[in-house]
Write an enzyme that holds these catalytic residues in place. Structure first.
Site, short mmCIF file in Angstrom:
data_model
loop_
_atom_site.label_atom_id
_atom_site.label_comp_id
_atom_site.label_asym_id
_atom_site.label_seq_id
_atom_site.Cartn_x
_atom_site.Cartn_y
_atom_site.Cartn_z
N CYS A 297 -55.25 -20.83 -29.00
CA CYS A 297 -56.33 -21.74 -29.41
C CYS A 297 -57.06 -21.16 -30.61
O CYS A 297 -57.82 -21.86 -31.27
CB CYS A 297 -57.30 -21.99 -28.27
N LYS B 18 -56.27 -23.49 -10.33
CA LYS B 18 -55.04 -24.27 -10.52
C LYS B 18 -54.38 -23.79 -11.81
O LYS B 18 -54.83 -24.09 -12.91
CB LYS B 18 -55.32 -25.78 -10.63
P1 NAD Z 1 -53.01 -29.25 -21.22
O1 NAD Z 1 -54.28 -29.94 -21.56
O2 NAD Z 1 -51.74 -30.01 -21.32
O3 NAD Z 1 -53.08 -28.67 -19.72
C1 NAD Z 1 -54.16 -27.91 -19.27
C2 NAD Z 1 -54.32 -28.09 -17.77
O4 NAD Z 1 -54.66 -29.46 -17.51
C3 NAD Z 1 -53.06 -27.79 -16.98
O5 NAD Z 1 -53.40 -27.08 -15.83
C4 NAD Z 1 -52.49 -29.17 -16.66
O6 NAD Z 1 -51.81 -29.21 -15.43
C5 NAD Z 1 -53.73 -30.05 -16.61
N1 NAD Z 1 -53.48 -31.41 -17.09
C6 NAD Z 1 -52.59 -31.80 -18.04
N2 NAD Z 1 -52.68 -33.12 -18.25
C7 NAD Z 1 -53.63 -33.58 -17.41
C8 NAD Z 1 -54.18 -34.88 -17.16
N3 NAD Z 1 -53.74 -35.94 -17.82
N4 NAD Z 1 -55.15 -34.99 -16.25
C9 NAD Z 1 -55.60 -33.92 -15.57
N5 NAD Z 1 -55.12 -32.66 -15.77
C10 NAD Z 1 -54.15 -32.49 -16.68
O7 NAD Z 1 -52.97 -27.93 -22.14
P2 NAD Z 1 -51.77 -26.90 -22.32
O8 NAD Z 1 -50.70 -27.53 -23.11
O9 NAD Z 1 -51.44 -26.27 -21.02
O10 NAD Z 1 -52.50 -25.76 -23.18
C11 NAD Z 1 -52.56 -25.79 -24.59
C12 NAD Z 1 -53.88 -26.36 -25.06
O11 NAD Z 1 -54.95 -25.58 -24.54
C13 NAD Z 1 -54.04 -26.33 -26.57
O12 NAD Z 1 -54.64 -27.52 -27.00
C14 NAD Z 1 -54.95 -25.13 -26.79
O13 NAD Z 1 -55.70 -25.17 -28.00
C15 NAD Z 1 -55.85 -25.23 -25.60
N6 NAD Z 1 -56.50 -23.96 -25.33
C16 NAD Z 1 -57.83 -23.86 -25.63
C17 NAD Z 1 -58.47 -22.65 -25.44
C18 NAD Z 1 -59.93 -22.52 -25.79
O14 NAD Z 1 -60.52 -21.51 -25.45
N7 NAD Z 1 -60.54 -23.49 -26.46
C19 NAD Z 1 -57.78 -21.56 -24.93
C20 NAD Z 1 -56.42 -21.71 -24.62
C21 NAD Z 1 -55.79 -22.92 -24.83
#
Ligand code: NAD
Length: 491
Positions: A283, A175
């Site tokens: 991240c 997804k």
């Molecule tokens: P996000 O948490 O908003 O979304 C991530 C995924 O979760 C998406 O596919 C989204 O559709 C889904 N999602 C969003 N809200 C949801 C909910 N309430 N319930 C279920 N699913 C939900 O993250 P983002 O804004 O897309 O990405 C940025 C974040 O990701 C930052 O916090 C970054 O640090 C983190 N990140 C972490 C790593 C790591 O390796 N630790 C790597 C890349 C990004």
């Protein structure tokens, strides 16, 4: 406007959900496509899981050497399509083309690593643990696995999981983030050329409804999530409560530390690259920079000058070094954090909130921002900013720095700049973060190492990439066999 299709059972399928949201170019607000988004996505998941479950038995019994053959072809296709994919990433995600090409290189490295699965999956064997008795392990696939991806690395992050999962004999559902679904849609046109059996890899679009359907479906056995910490925590608790193995990577707040004996020029350049690369939407982006001892003023002046000279703009234009942030909401949130920091007493040395990019006036641009005298317990220091904002702190000793870092909520990365081996060793031993950089500003592990993370930056046990991925995507069976010598027959 095109509404994106899912990829299920080897075919492009229209979503059951009729409502769709816009996919937007963050540099100019152009609508690039629409993506289905709503309760009907749960029915898409049902179809994808059905396809992945049907494909599982044959695929899991296909010899591992055959299972990796499509990955060799995938590597070639990715290399041939790199330029085109990079442009798609830049258009929907905002980063520069050079950054987009960089993430695709990292994706390809993971495909290469997973091509070695026939060796990596080999088991342990002990002969004669007692007379005539042997003991060994077998690694078998987990079943239907799913990956839920964030917006910031649409061409890389799914590859921390997908190649390993299928090489280990699992079937897979991705997804993508609804903000950047075009990259994965194009990647699935390449995956479609791999001659994989139908149902081995599938893609479903959507948001929370898609995620919840994956987290609760009894046929889904493992979830790999990457995103913000609140959602990671939710995915981990809901997924494990539903009996799945879950690895959930979360957000971060990555401190970098400069000791007085650091190579000054190199350190300035690397730290600015770490903070402003991908407009801070990594991240592993540094955001809090802590100087120790008496270098404070020189370092401050050099880093401000470096940041001021960076060119911000549309990532496909020549000479652009930093793109926009993903959405106008995100820009507003970041500007609010800067405003709050100033109200709490911070001094702004470089203010990127009024960025104006000629020809891209509607874009979500901020230029590099630097604040000093930031309250060490304020939001600028405590929360993930995910934008091109640097907060400068000053501390007296390395011990003080390590205590400060260890008290923080996150533990994704911490970096130290020094020419002292003993201080570097102390830092690497005592700092509570999963990825440590010494004279390195973005300590991103290569494909053969796990992409680690501690504290609220990771929920789970085994990480993505390398041997951890092989372990995550297999379950271990231990076999003890007795074949006494006396039973052997003479023929
Ligand atoms: P996000 O948490 O908003 O979304 C991530 C995924 O979760 C998406 O596919 C989204 O559709 C889904 N999602 C969003 N809200 C949801 C909910 N309430 N319930 C279920 N699913 C939900 O993250 P983002 O804004 O897309 O990405 C940025 C974040 O990701 C930052 O916090 C970054 O640090 C983190 N990140 C972490 C790593 C790591 O390796 N630790 C790597 C890349 C990004």
């Amino acid at each position: 406007m095109e509404v994106l299709n899912n990829y299920i059972n080897g075919d492009w399928k229209q979503s059951f959900e009729s409502h769709a949201v816009d996919v937007i170019n963050p540099a100019n607000q152009d609508v690039l496509a629409k993506v289905p988004f709503g309760p009907g996505n749960a029915r898409d998941v049902e179809s994808a899981v059905k396809a992945a479950s049907s494909a599982l038995s044959d695929w899991s019994h296909t010899p591992v050497n055959q299972r990796v053959q499509p990955l060799f072809k995938l590597k070639t296709l990715l290399e041939q399509s790199k330029e085109e994919l990079a442009e798609i990433i830049t258009r929907e995600c905002g980063k520069t083309k050079v950054e987009s090409l960089g993430e695709l290189t990292r994706a390809i490295e993971n495909v290469e690593m997973a091509c070695g699965t026939p060796a990596l999956i080999q088991s342990e064997f002990s002969e004669d643990i007692a007379s005539g008795i042997d003991e060994f392990t077998i690694r078998q696939p987990v079943g239907v696995c799913a990956c839920i991806a964030p917006f910031n690395f649409p061409g890389m992050i799914p590859f921390w999981f997908l190649p390993y999962a299928i090489a280990c004999g699992n079937t897979f559902i991705i997804k993508p983030s609804e903000k950047v679904p075009l990259t994965m849609s194009r990647l699935f046109q390449l995956i479609d050329q791999l001659d994989l059996p139908k149902g081995v890899v599938n893609m479903v679009h959507g948001g929370k409804e898609t995620v919840d359907a994956l987290l609760t479906h009894p046929e889904v056995k493992a979830i790999s999530f990457v995103g913000s910490s609140n959602v990671a925590r939710y995915v981990y608790s809901k997924g494990t409560a539903n009996g799945k193995r879950v690895q959930a990577q979360g957000g971060a707040k990555n401190p970098v530390v400069v000791l007085p004996d650091a190579d000054f020029e190199m350190t300035t350049q690397i730290i600015a690259d770490s903070v402003y690369g991908c407009a801070g939407q990594r991240c592993l982006a540094a955001s809090t920079v802590i100087s120790v001892g008496d270098i404070q003023r020189d370092f401050r002046d050099a880093i401000v000058e470096n940041a001021r000279l960076r060119t911000t703009g549309f990532g496909l234009e020549e000479g652009v070094e930093m793109g926009p942030v993903i959405s106008s909401d995100s820009k507003e949130r970041i500007s609010g954090l800067i405003r709050k920091g100033i109200n709490e007493g911070a001094n702004i040395l470089l203010d990127g909130r009024e960025a104006k990019i000629s020809g891209f006036e509607k874009g979500n641009f901020l230029t590099p921002t630097i604040l000093e005298n930031v309250a060490s317990d304020g939001d600028l220091i405590k929360t993930e900013i995910f934008g091109p904002v640097m907060s400068l702190l000053h501390m007296k000793t390395l011990d003080e720095v390590i205590s400060f870092i260890n008290a923080g909520q996150y533990g994704n990365m911490a970096c130290l700049f020094t020419s002292s081996g003993a201080n570097a060793r102390k830092f690497r031993n005592e700092t509570m973060a999963g990825n440590i950089g010494i004279n390195v500003g973005v300590a991103a592990p290569m494909a053969q190492f796990p992409f680690s993370g501690w504290k609220d930056s990771f929920f789970g046990d085994l990480h993505g990439q390398g041997r951890h991925a092989i372990e995550f995507f297999t379950q271990t069976k231990v076999v003890i066999e007795r074949w006494p010598k006396a039973w052997s027959r003479k023929f």
